[in-house]
Design a protein around this motif. Structure first.
Motif, PDB file in Angstrom:
ATOM      1  N   SER A   1     -24.031  13.985  -5.037  1.00  0.00           N
ATOM      2  CA  SER A   1     -23.075  14.845  -4.330  1.00  0.00           C
ATOM      3  C   SER A   1     -22.273  14.006  -3.352  1.00  0.00           C
ATOM      4  N   PHE A   2     -21.344  14.646  -2.664  1.00  0.00           N
ATOM      5  CA  PHE A   2     -20.494  13.940  -1.705  1.00  0.00           C
ATOM      6  C   PHE A   2     -21.327  13.403  -0.543  1.00  0.00           C
ATOM      7  N   LEU A   3     -20.981  12.209  -0.097  1.00  0.00           N
ATOM      8  CA  LEU A   3     -21.616  11.592   1.064  1.00  0.00           C
ATOM      9  C   LEU A   3     -20.595  11.468   2.184  1.00  0.00           C
ATOM     10  N   GLU A   4     -21.018  11.704   3.420  1.00  0.00           N
ATOM     11  CA  GLU A   4     -20.151  11.483   4.570  1.00  0.00           C
ATOM     12  C   GLU A   4     -20.466  10.109   5.168  1.00  0.00           C
ATOM     13  N   VAL A   5     -19.431   9.284   5.241  1.00  0.00           N
ATOM     14  CA  VAL A   5     -19.611   7.938   5.787  1.00  0.00           C
ATOM     15  C   VAL A   5     -18.520   7.668   6.810  1.00  0.00           C
ATOM     16  N   SER A   6     -18.823   6.821   7.762  1.00  0.00           N
ATOM     17  CA  SER A   6     -17.844   6.400   8.762  1.00  0.00           C
ATOM     18  C   SER A   6     -17.292   5.046   8.350  1.00  0.00           C
ATOM     19  N   VAL A   7     -15.980   4.939   8.411  1.00  0.00           N
ATOM     20  CA  VAL A   7     -15.331   3.678   8.066  1.00  0.00           C
ATOM     21  C   VAL A   7     -14.453   3.242   9.210  1.00  0.00           C
ATOM     22  N   LYS A   8     -14.280   1.945   9.330  1.00  0.00           N
ATOM     23  CA  LYS A   8     -13.414   1.388  10.367  1.00  0.00           C
ATOM     24  C   LYS A   8     -11.969   1.780  10.084  1.00  0.00           C
ATOM     25  N   GLY A   9     -11.267   2.216  11.121  1.00  0.00           N
ATOM     26  CA  GLY A   9      -9.870   2.620  10.937  1.00  0.00           C
ATOM     27  C   GLY A   9      -9.693   4.120  10.893  1.00  0.00           C
ATOM     28  N   ARG A  10     -10.808   4.880  10.944  1.00  0.00           N
ATOM     29  CA  ARG A  10     -10.703   6.338  10.925  1.00  0.00           C
ATOM     30  C   ARG A  10     -11.713   6.921  11.890  1.00  0.00           C
ATOM     31  N   THR A  11     -11.273   7.839  12.731  1.00  0.00           N
ATOM     32  CA  THR A  11     -12.146   8.410  13.767  1.00  0.00           C
ATOM     33  C   THR A  11     -13.224   9.290  13.150  1.00  0.00           C
ATOM     34  N   ASN A  12     -12.805  10.217  12.263  1.00  0.00           N
ATOM     35  CA  ASN A  12     -13.751  11.146  11.650  1.00  0.00           C
ATOM     36  C   ASN A  12     -14.333  10.540  10.374  1.00  0.00           C
ATOM     37  N   PRO A  13     -15.554  10.927   9.973  1.00  0.00           N
ATOM     38  CA  PRO A  13     -16.146  10.427   8.724  1.00  0.00           C
ATOM     39  C   PRO A  13     -15.323  10.891   7.527  1.00  0.00           C
ATOM     40  N   ILE A  14     -15.438  10.128   6.434  1.00  0.00           N
ATOM     41  CA  ILE A  14     -14.801  10.539   5.189  1.00  0.00           C
ATOM     42  C   ILE A  14     -15.886  10.901   4.186  1.00  0.00           C
ATOM     43  N   ARG A  15     -15.509  11.695   3.192  1.00  0.00           N
ATOM     44  CA  ARG A  15     -16.450  12.117   2.152  1.00  0.00           C
ATOM     45  C   ARG A  15     -16.156  11.332   0.883  1.00  0.00           C
ATOM     46  N   ILE A  16     -17.183  10.721   0.323  1.00  0.00           N
ATOM     47  CA  ILE A  16     -17.001   9.907  -0.872  1.00  0.00           C
ATOM     48  C   ILE A  16     -17.915  10.412  -1.980  1.00  0.00           C
ATOM     49  N   LEU A  17     -17.565  10.016  -3.226  1.00  0.00           N
ATOM     50  CA  LEU A  17     -18.367  10.378  -4.393  1.00  0.00           C
ATOM     51  C   LEU A  17     -18.579   9.117  -5.224  1.00  0.00           C
ATOM     52  N   LYS A  18     -19.840   8.781  -5.497  1.00  0.00           N
ATOM     53  CA  LYS A  18     -20.166   7.622  -6.319  1.00  0.00           C
ATOM     54  C   LYS A  18     -20.040   8.015  -7.779  1.00  0.00           C
ATOM     55  N   ILE A  19     -19.146   7.334  -8.511  1.00  0.00           N
ATOM     56  CA  ILE A  19     -18.887   7.671  -9.914  1.00  0.00           C
ATOM     57  C   ILE A  19     -19.680   6.775 -10.855  1.00  0.00           C
ATOM     58  N   ALA A  20     -19.654   5.467 -10.638  1.00  0.00           N
ATOM     59  CA  ALA A  20     -20.350   4.546 -11.554  1.00  0.00           C
ATOM     60  C   ALA A  20     -20.926   3.380 -10.764  1.00  0.00           C
TER      61      ALA A  20
ATOM     62  N   LYS B   1     -24.350  -0.456  -4.237  1.00  0.00           N
ATOM     63  CA  LYS B   1     -24.609  -1.096  -5.528  1.00  0.00           C
ATOM     64  C   LYS B   1     -23.918  -0.345  -6.663  1.00  0.00           C
ATOM     65  N   THR B   2     -22.675   0.075  -6.430  1.00  0.00           N
ATOM     66  CA  THR B   2     -21.911   0.828  -7.425  1.00  0.00           C
ATOM     67  C   THR B   2     -20.684   0.028  -7.820  1.00  0.00           C
ATOM     68  N   GLN B   3     -19.936   0.574  -8.815  1.00  0.00           N
ATOM     69  CA  GLN B   3     -18.719  -0.078  -9.277  1.00  0.00           C
ATOM     70  C   GLN B   3     -17.470   0.778  -9.038  1.00  0.00           C
ATOM     71  N   LEU B   4     -17.632   2.094  -8.865  1.00  0.00           N
ATOM     72  CA  LEU B   4     -16.472   2.970  -8.664  1.00  0.00           C
ATOM     73  C   LEU B   4     -16.838   4.068  -7.666  1.00  0.00           C
ATOM     74  N   ILE B   5     -16.083   4.123  -6.574  1.00  0.00           N
ATOM     75  CA  ILE B   5     -16.258   5.178  -5.560  1.00  0.00           C
ATOM     76  C   ILE B   5     -14.886   5.785  -5.300  1.00  0.00           C
ATOM     77  N   ILE B   6     -14.848   7.126  -5.246  1.00  0.00           N
ATOM     78  CA  ILE B   6     -13.598   7.828  -4.924  1.00  0.00           C
ATOM     79  C   ILE B   6     -13.831   8.702  -3.701  1.00  0.00           C
ATOM     80  N   THR B   7     -12.746   9.017  -2.987  1.00  0.00           N
ATOM     81  CA  THR B   7     -12.846   9.905  -1.819  1.00  0.00           C
ATOM     82  C   THR B   7     -12.596  11.352  -2.219  1.00  0.00           C
ATOM     83  N   GLU B   8     -12.898  12.245  -1.304  1.00  0.00           N
ATOM     84  CA  GLU B   8     -12.701  13.677  -1.559  1.00  0.00           C
ATOM     85  C   GLU B   8     -11.234  14.001  -1.831  1.00  0.00           C
ATOM     86  N   GLU B   9     -10.305  13.251  -1.181  1.00  0.00           N
ATOM     87  CA  GLU B   9      -8.884  13.496  -1.386  1.00  0.00           C
ATOM     88  C   GLU B   9      -8.475  13.242  -2.832  1.00  0.00           C
ATOM     89  N   VAL B  10      -9.082  12.237  -3.473  1.00  0.00           N
ATOM     90  CA  VAL B  10      -8.792  11.957  -4.883  1.00  0.00           C
ATOM     91  C   VAL B  10      -9.451  13.013  -5.770  1.00  0.00           C
TER      92      VAL B  10
END
Length: 637
Positions: free
Chosen positions: A618-637, A596-605
């Motif tokens: 804080s950063f969340l680890e989530v699994s996304v289709k197309g990537r074996t390992n989880p990615i870390r995201i940050l909810k901005i707005a 329920k957010t409007q802007l999410i960025i990854t740790e790489e950004v």
């Protein structure tokens, strides 16, 4: 005494004796696989398989083990009588004799066992296999103890049959018959001009001859096969057989035969009946015996004869001295026979090479003559064509010279008019191209070739999606929908370009933008992040002011290395950005619906941002289709 002897024999039965020459790969094969492979194996490879099968069947089926062990011994006699066989491979002959002796011991055929164990002991002495000598001597000592105590006696019939070597004779005769049969069938098919069938039987004969160690016959048949293949037009395969024949002939000429003590003669030296095992003989057996050195072997026998003479053991001294004289005479005889055979092979080799040189010279002469004729013909044609071309050129120059002046004036005026049209067209093309793609991409397309290969670049990718667009589109007319899209995407595109981003795709309810391709403008992740925040702010302000319909959006930012370049064919191409980061950026944008957010960025950004962020989460680890390992995201707005 009887109890100690029984315990000693029991200890022999539970000894697990692995020789170092066992083929390691064969141990991983099942018995059926090895037996199937045995049908297509020859020479040393077949000997290794027979040894392994005898070992495997020793604890499962003793009769099969005994049969394979006998085959291994007979084959080893054929292989190691050949001059070209390396001496180090005789460890497999040692294994064959030992396994046969061990199996015969277990089946209580003690005298046959002793004969084969003595043969293995002789080979072990030649190879300086001291570890194996100890195990062999245990068996021989036990058999001698049984003989001394009168528990076993050798019959006249078994001694006679053993001396006649009936099994070896039958095996050798069977092999010779098989070889002759294959050669006869091949010759009959050759006369009938069934060359392929003839070649097949000749190849079978070659494999059987390899087991027999008959290199002379092998290269003769190889030459025959080469001739047949040449007549069938299979020149490459024929050349292969010819090369193998020359190699086999040269190896037979260059390799010195092993004129060492015969296995059965060594068995006589080690015989328990004539020369009982003594402590001083065990010490001698531990010495290094180089079986490739004839002088050392003769000296070894001479020293043994002298040592037993000093001990006044005249029987053993006389036995060793007779072997010393026999070996000396055998070496002299074999040397003369070898010299004659080597001379004959050298003559054959010289003749074969001369024939090959003559054939090569004939081919070279024919090729040179053909090349000369081709060059002469080409030169004549070239000269004729040059003369004709010169005549045509002069005539054309004469005819066109008169019209050239008039056309030159007309062409000058046409050129100026065309130049003006081209400049106007170029301006229109650039203007239209910039309406379809950003300025950077337009410049890239105009300045560089469309065939330019893709390049790897680090970019920040933005995916933007308008929420609830489908229900809205169903309520609006096409005109109203286009008006809404122009208003919303208009200021968003301006903001993206303001921060040096490029719109790659307009998706109807969103778009994909790239920061850093085709040209980087500094910190592309910072530019993308600032553009995203400004878009969110403008959407909020314009929605509240009523400039646009009440709109909610979702933005996802991700950075990484992608491949950029023109994708398509000559009719239609598009500047494209491809790679796994593009897929992940799209997946990150979709996470706005989940959180329920409007802007999410990854740790790489986030790691590329110059200004630290203040976020409630804080950063969340989530699994996304197309990537074996989880990615870390940050909810901005």
């Amino acid at each position: 005494m009887s109890l100690n002897l029984s315990l000693h024999r029991l200890s022999l039965f539970i000894i697990i004796f692995w020789l170092s020459g066992v083929n390691a790969t064969s141990q991983n094969l099942s018995l059926k696989q090895m037996e199937s492979q045995l049908k297509h194996s020859y020479g040393l490879d077949r000997l290794k398989l027979l040894n392994e099968l005898a070992r495997q069947y020793q604890t499962q089926e003793s009769r099969k083990a005994l049969r394979y062990a006998k085959q291994a011994v007979n084959l080893s006699e054929n292989i190691f009588s050949a001059f070209h066989t390396p001496s180090k491979d005789r460890i497999h002959q040692l294994q064959a004799y030992f396994q046969l002796g061990e199996l015969q011991y277990i089946s209580e055929n003690y005298f046959e066992s002793r004969e084969n164990l003595q043969s293995s002991r002789s080979i072990a002495l030649l190879l300086n296999e001291t570890g194996n000598l100890e195990k062999i001597n245990i068996y021989l000592t036990d058999i001698q103890t049984l003989i001394d105590t009168g528990k076993i006696k050798e019959g006249i019939l078994s001694r006679t049959i053993g001396d006649l070597k009936v099994g070896e004779a039958i095996s050798s005769t069977s092999r010779d018959i098989s070889i002759k049969s294959e050669i006869t069938i091949a010759r009959l098919n050759e006369k009938k001009r069934n060359f392929l069938v003839a070649i097949e039987h000749y190849e079978k004969a070659i494999n059987l001859l390899r087991n027999a160690g008959d290199t002379q016959s092998i290269y003769e048949i190889q030459l025959k096969v080469a001739v047949l293949l040449d007549s069938l037009g299979k020149y490459h395969t024929a050349q292969k057989y010819l090369s193998e024949a020359i190699t086999d002939m040269e190896s037979g000429m260059d390799t010195t035969p092993e004129m060492s003590i015969n296995v059965k003669e060594q068995a006589l030296i080690s015989s328990e009946e004539d020369f009982p095992i003594a402590s001083n003989e065990s010490a001698v057996s531990d010495q290094i015996i180089e079986h490739d050195s004839f002088k050392f072997e003769k000296q070894y026998l001479k020293e043994l004869a002298d040592s037993f003479a000093l001990e006044q053991n005249h029987k053993k001294s006389l036995g060793y001295y007779e072997l010393y004289q026999s070996l000396s005479q055998k070496i002299a005889t074999d040397s003369l026979a070898l010299a004659e055979k080597m001379k004959q092979r050298q003559d054959e080799m010289l003749l074969l090479k001369q024939q090959k040189q003559i054939a090569d010279l004939n081919v070279e002469a024919i090729e040179r003559e053909a090349e000369k004729q081709v060059r002469l013909r080409n030169t004549s044609i070239a000269i004729a064509l040059l003369i004709i071309a010169c005549a045509v050129f002069i005539l054309e120059m004469y005819l066109t010279k008169r019209k050239e002046h008039k056309k030159l004036v007309v062409a000058y005026h046409d050129l100026n008019h065309t130049k003006g049209k081209l400049e106007d067209a170029e301006k229109r093309i650039v203007r239209l191209l910039q309406q379809q793609v950003s300025g950077d991409i337009a410049q890239e397309l105009l300045m560089n070739s469309s065939d330019k290969p893709g390049e790897k670049r680090f970019v920040c990718i933005m995916f933007l999606d308008i929420r609830d667009f489908t229900p809205m589109a169903e309520k609006l007319t096409p005109e109203e929908l286009i008006e809404y899209q122009n208003k919303v995407f208009g200021f968003m595109i301006d903001i993206v370009q303001k921060y040096n981003g490029n719109i790659n795709q307009l998706l109807g309810d969103g778009f994909m933008a790239t920061f850093g391709a085709p040209v980087s403008h500094g910190n592309d992740c910072e530019n993308a992040f600032m553009a995203a925040n400004e878009i969110l702010e403008q959407v909020r302000v314009r929605s509240q002011a009523g400039t646009i319909r009440n709109t909610r959006i979702g933005i996802g930012l991700h950075a990484g290395f992608v491949v950029t370049g023109n994708v398509g064919n000559e009719a239609r191409k598009q500047y494209s950005v491809t790679g796994n980061p593009v897929i992940i950026a799209a997946r990150v944008e979709q996470l706005n619906k989940t959180y329920k957010t409007q802007l999410i960025i990854t740790e790489e950004v986030y790691e590329k941002l110059e200004t630290p962020l203040k976020s409630e989460h804080s950063f969340l680890e989530v699994s996304v289709k197309g990537r074996t390992n989880p990615i870390r995201i940050l909810k901005i707005a």
